[in-house]
Design a protein around this motif. Structure first.
Motif, PDB file in Angstrom:
ATOM      1  N   CYS A 160      39.397  64.467  73.202  1.00 47.68           N
ATOM      2  CA  CYS A 160      38.716  64.630  71.918  1.00 47.68           C
ATOM      3  C   CYS A 160      39.405  65.589  70.933  1.00 47.68           C
ATOM      4  CB  CYS A 160      37.272  65.038  72.196  1.00 47.68           C
ATOM      5  SG  CYS A 160      36.129  64.721  70.840  1.00 47.68           S
ATOM      6  N   TYR A 161      38.865  66.771  70.752  1.00 44.64           N
ATOM      7  CA  TYR A 161      39.366  67.720  69.744  1.00 44.64           C
ATOM      8  C   TYR A 161      40.840  68.081  69.964  1.00 44.64           C
ATOM      9  CZ  TYR A 161      39.135  71.934  66.715  1.00 44.64           C
ATOM     10  OH  TYR A 161      39.330  72.880  65.748  1.00 44.64           O
ATOM     11  N   GLU A 196      34.488  60.773  76.783  1.00 46.29           N
ATOM     12  CA  GLU A 196      34.148  62.179  77.036  1.00 46.29           C
ATOM     13  C   GLU A 196      32.670  62.284  77.444  1.00 46.29           C
ATOM     14  OE1 GLU A 196      34.490  64.678  73.537  1.00 46.29           O
ATOM     15  OE2 GLU A 196      34.682  66.506  74.728  1.00 46.29           O
ATOM     16  N   VAL A 197      32.354  63.283  78.222  1.00 49.18           N
ATOM     17  CA  VAL A 197      30.991  63.537  78.727  1.00 49.18           C
ATOM     18  C   VAL A 197      30.231  62.255  79.090  1.00 49.18           C
ATOM     19  CG1 VAL A 197      30.648  65.878  77.875  1.00 49.18           C
ATOM     20  CG2 VAL A 197      30.166  64.002  76.333  1.00 49.18           C
ATOM     21  N   ASN A 240      34.757  70.921  80.821  1.00 48.13           N
ATOM     22  CA  ASN A 240      34.793  69.577  80.243  1.00 48.13           C
ATOM     23  C   ASN A 240      36.034  68.922  80.830  1.00 48.13           C
ATOM     24  OD1 ASN A 240      34.701  67.300  78.652  1.00 48.13           O
ATOM     25  ND2 ASN A 240      34.346  68.413  76.732  1.00 48.13           N
ATOM     26  N   PHE A 289      29.148  72.982  65.578  1.00 41.57           N
ATOM     27  CA  PHE A 289      29.420  72.881  67.005  1.00 41.57           C
ATOM     28  C   PHE A 289      30.062  74.172  67.480  1.00 41.57           C
ATOM     29  CE2 PHE A 289      29.331  68.523  65.492  1.00 41.57           C
ATOM     30  CZ  PHE A 289      28.640  67.845  66.488  1.00 41.57           C
ATOM     31  N   GLU A 297      31.481  74.625  70.931  1.00 39.34           N
ATOM     32  CA  GLU A 297      31.733  74.121  72.280  1.00 39.34           C
ATOM     33  C   GLU A 297      32.069  75.251  73.251  1.00 39.34           C
ATOM     34  OE1 GLU A 297      34.954  71.252  72.697  1.00 39.34           O
ATOM     35  OE2 GLU A 297      33.945  70.357  74.420  1.00 39.34           O
ATOM     36  N   ALA A 340      33.971  62.167  72.011  1.00 39.62           N
ATOM     37  CA  ALA A 340      32.606  62.083  71.476  1.00 39.62           C
ATOM     38  C   ALA A 340      32.730  62.664  70.074  1.00 39.62           C
ATOM     39  CB  ALA A 340      31.640  62.886  72.346  1.00 39.62           C
ATOM     40  N   PHE A 341      33.406  61.920  69.191  1.00 37.43           N
ATOM     41  CA  PHE A 341      33.779  62.453  67.876  1.00 37.43           C
ATOM     42  C   PHE A 341      32.573  62.508  66.954  1.00 37.43           C
ATOM     43  CE2 PHE A 341      37.555  63.087  65.027  1.00 37.43           C
ATOM     44  CZ  PHE A 341      38.355  63.731  65.952  1.00 37.43           C
ATOM     45  N   LYS A 370      39.636  70.271  79.334  1.00 40.79           N
ATOM     46  CA  LYS A 370      39.887  70.283  77.882  1.00 40.79           C
ATOM     47  C   LYS A 370      40.328  71.675  77.431  1.00 40.79           C
ATOM     48  CE  LYS A 370      37.378  68.959  73.629  1.00 40.79           C
ATOM     49  NZ  LYS A 370      36.029  68.631  73.114  1.00 40.79           N
ATOM     50  N   TYR A 392      31.278  75.699  77.224  1.00 43.51           N
ATOM     51  CA  TYR A 392      32.384  75.220  78.054  1.00 43.51           C
ATOM     52  C   TYR A 392      33.506  76.242  78.056  1.00 43.51           C
ATOM     53  CZ  TYR A 392      30.165  70.616  77.823  1.00 43.51           C
ATOM     54  OH  TYR A 392      29.289  69.575  77.927  1.00 43.51           O
ATOM     55  N   GLN A 445      21.284  70.861  80.205  1.00 46.38           N
ATOM     56  CA  GLN A 445      22.520  70.720  80.978  1.00 46.38           C
ATOM     57  C   GLN A 445      22.441  71.533  82.272  1.00 46.38           C
ATOM     58  OE1 GLN A 445      25.221  71.760  77.670  1.00 46.38           O
ATOM     59  NE2 GLN A 445      26.306  69.877  78.144  1.00 46.38           N
ATOM     60  N   THR A 461      33.728  63.777  60.752  1.00 46.27           N
ATOM     61  CA  THR A 461      35.178  63.897  60.915  1.00 46.27           C
ATOM     62  C   THR A 461      35.782  62.584  61.412  1.00 46.27           C
ATOM     63  OG1 THR A 461      34.818  64.787  63.139  1.00 46.27           O
ATOM     64  CG2 THR A 461      35.108  66.386  61.355  1.00 46.27           C
ATOM     65  N   ARG A 474      43.859  67.112  67.577  1.00 48.79           N
ATOM     66  CA  ARG A 474      44.306  67.847  66.376  1.00 48.79           C
ATOM     67  C   ARG A 474      45.439  68.828  66.663  1.00 48.79           C
ATOM     68  NH1 ARG A 474      40.610  67.238  62.174  1.00 48.79           N
ATOM     69  NH2 ARG A 474      38.633  66.301  62.789  1.00 48.79           N
ATOM     70  N   ARG A 484      21.718  63.387  68.557  1.00 53.05           N
ATOM     71  CA  ARG A 484      23.128  63.585  68.223  1.00 53.05           C
ATOM     72  C   ARG A 484      23.749  62.217  68.016  1.00 53.05           C
ATOM     73  NH1 ARG A 484      27.619  66.480  72.138  1.00 53.05           N
ATOM     74  NH2 ARG A 484      29.410  65.800  70.939  1.00 53.05           N
TER      75      ARG A 484
HETATM   76  O1  KGT Z   1      29.280  68.627  73.657  1.00 47.45           O
HETATM   77  C1  KGT Z   1      29.582  68.238  74.779  1.00 47.45           C
HETATM   78  O2  KGT Z   1      28.781  68.167  75.727  1.00 47.45           O
HETATM   79  C2  KGT Z   1      30.994  67.816  75.040  1.00 47.45           C
HETATM   80  N1  KGT Z   1      31.896  68.147  73.973  1.00 47.45           N
HETATM   81  C3  KGT Z   1      32.021  67.435  72.849  1.00 47.45           C
HETATM   82  O3  KGT Z   1      31.384  66.419  72.634  1.00 47.45           O
HETATM   83  C4  KGT Z   1      33.026  67.965  71.884  1.00 47.45           C
HETATM   84  C5  KGT Z   1      32.511  69.296  71.423  1.00 47.45           C
HETATM   85  S1  KGT Z   1      30.938  69.234  70.610  1.00 47.45           S
HETATM   86  N2  KGT Z   1      33.271  67.106  70.751  1.00 47.45           N
HETATM   87  C6  KGT Z   1      34.447  67.142  70.115  1.00 47.45           C
HETATM   88  O4  KGT Z   1      35.407  67.775  70.549  1.00 47.45           O
HETATM   89  C7  KGT Z   1      34.517  66.352  68.812  1.00 47.45           C
HETATM   90  C8  KGT Z   1      35.743  66.670  68.007  1.00 47.45           C
HETATM   91  C9  KGT Z   1      35.635  66.165  66.621  1.00 47.45           C
HETATM   92  O5  KGT Z   1      34.685  65.522  66.239  1.00 47.45           O
HETATM   93  C10 KGT Z   1      36.725  66.475  65.670  1.00 47.45           C
HETATM   94  O6  KGT Z   1      37.824  66.933  66.094  1.00 47.45           O
HETATM   95  O7  KGT Z   1      36.524  66.245  64.479  1.00 47.45           O
END
Ligand code: KGT
Length: 276
Positions: free
Chosen positions: A155-156, A40-41, A97, A128, A130, A180-181, A114, A134, A52, A185, A159, A222
């Motif tokens: 990523c997310y 991711e990213v 994204n 966070f 997001e 980018a977990f 996403k 986004y 950004q 978590t 779930r 981060r």
């Molecule tokens: O921020 C950006 O530029 C791009 N987006 C991300 O990296 C996203 C949102 S912060 N990360 C996740 O979705 C992590 C999910 C996660 O960690 C979980 O489901 O527990």
């Protein structure tokens, strides 16, 4: 089919990140990889929207998309760009994204925005949002490739199991989960979620991940969980990449999808039911 995951620590500098990914792709191809996946990213891990806005581009001008399409042609490989942060033309200025499946002629075979936004307070001090930066996608996507149908998620999304069922029911035999977990978590949930989706759907789950401590943006750092992972359709963890950046290669075979689904044909046992 030899398949390579690139585990990386992207900075907020797309030029630097592109350079690093191209070098790793060269090495992966030298080792025989025909399909290469990035997290991711890939182009920019940032903690600052201002940053950004300065460095991200619209799709038509994005150097990472152009550069990796060229690289796919040069190496004759399939590439899943896990995601790029991309400027949109939306009035509210939010990014997309977006994941891209690129074919060996450089063609964009499929792209996916996403759907599920990570709007979560992970700890007392780490939140966070997001969806502030986004805009969420609204469409599930299956990419048609030489090696079968591939469901695209990010990523997310992991779930939300109904997304994965929908992809499997639409014919996906491989599902990608670039990530980018968050470390918190990640330790608690990452492996279990990936294994569950693979087992439920009798499909390969391929999850290339960002890892480690990302260079500071405007004084803020981060961290990401790493542990890029490949889970086979029967649920075995084939790759756990740990936390160092690197290239991880495995053999992606369609026959293990057929075999897992033969042993437990749960995809054919789906029933509708009245509400609780
Ligand atoms: O921020 C950006 O530029 C791009 N987006 C991300 O990296 C996203 C949102 S912060 N990360 C996740 O979705 C992590 C999910 C996660 O960690 C979980 O489901 O527990």
């Amino acid at each position: 089919m030899k398949t390579a995951l690139l585990q990386i620590t992207s900075s907020d500098n797309p030029v630097e990140n592109l350079d690093m990914v191209r070098t790793m792709m060269d090495r992966a191809a030298q080792e025989g990889a025909q399909f290469i996946l990035t997290p991711e990213v890939t182009n920019c891990v940032s903690t600052s929207t201002t940053r950004q806005r300065d460095v991200l581009q619209h799709e038509e001008d994005d150097i990472t998309l152009a550069g990796l399409r060229e690289q796919a042609v040069a190496l004759g490989v399939w590439v899943l760009i896990g995601s790029l942060a991309i400027k949109t033309h939306d009035a509210d200025g939010r990014f997309a994204n977006r994941s891209y499946m690129i074919g060996p002629k450089g063609q964009i075979v499929a792209q996916y925005d996403k759907i599920h936004m990570f709007d979560v307070q992970v700890t007392e001090t780490e939140t966070f949002r997001e969806s502030a930066n986004y805009r969420p996608g609204t469409t599930a996507v299956v990419a048609d490739t030489d090696f079968g149908k591939v469901g695209l998620t990010i990523c997310y999304d992991i779930r939300f199991p109904h997304l994965y069922s929908a992809l499997a029911q639409a014919g996906a035999r491989v599902i990608t989960v670039p990530a980018a977990f968050s470390p918190v978590t990640g330790v608690a949930h990452w492996e279990s979620l990936l294994r569950a989706r693979a087992i439920e759907n009798g499909c390969w789950v391929i999850a290339p991940a960002q890892t480690g401590e990302h260079p500071k943006t405007r004084g803020k750092t981060r961290n990401t969980h790493g542990h890029s992972m490949v889970v086979a359709p029967w649920g075995e963890v084939v790759i756990d990449a740990g936390t160092d950046p690197g290239i991880h290669i495995f053999d992606l075979d369609d026959s293990s999808v057929t075999e897992a689904r033969r042993r437990v044909p749960s995809l054919t046992h789906v029933r509708s039911f009245d509400g609780p």
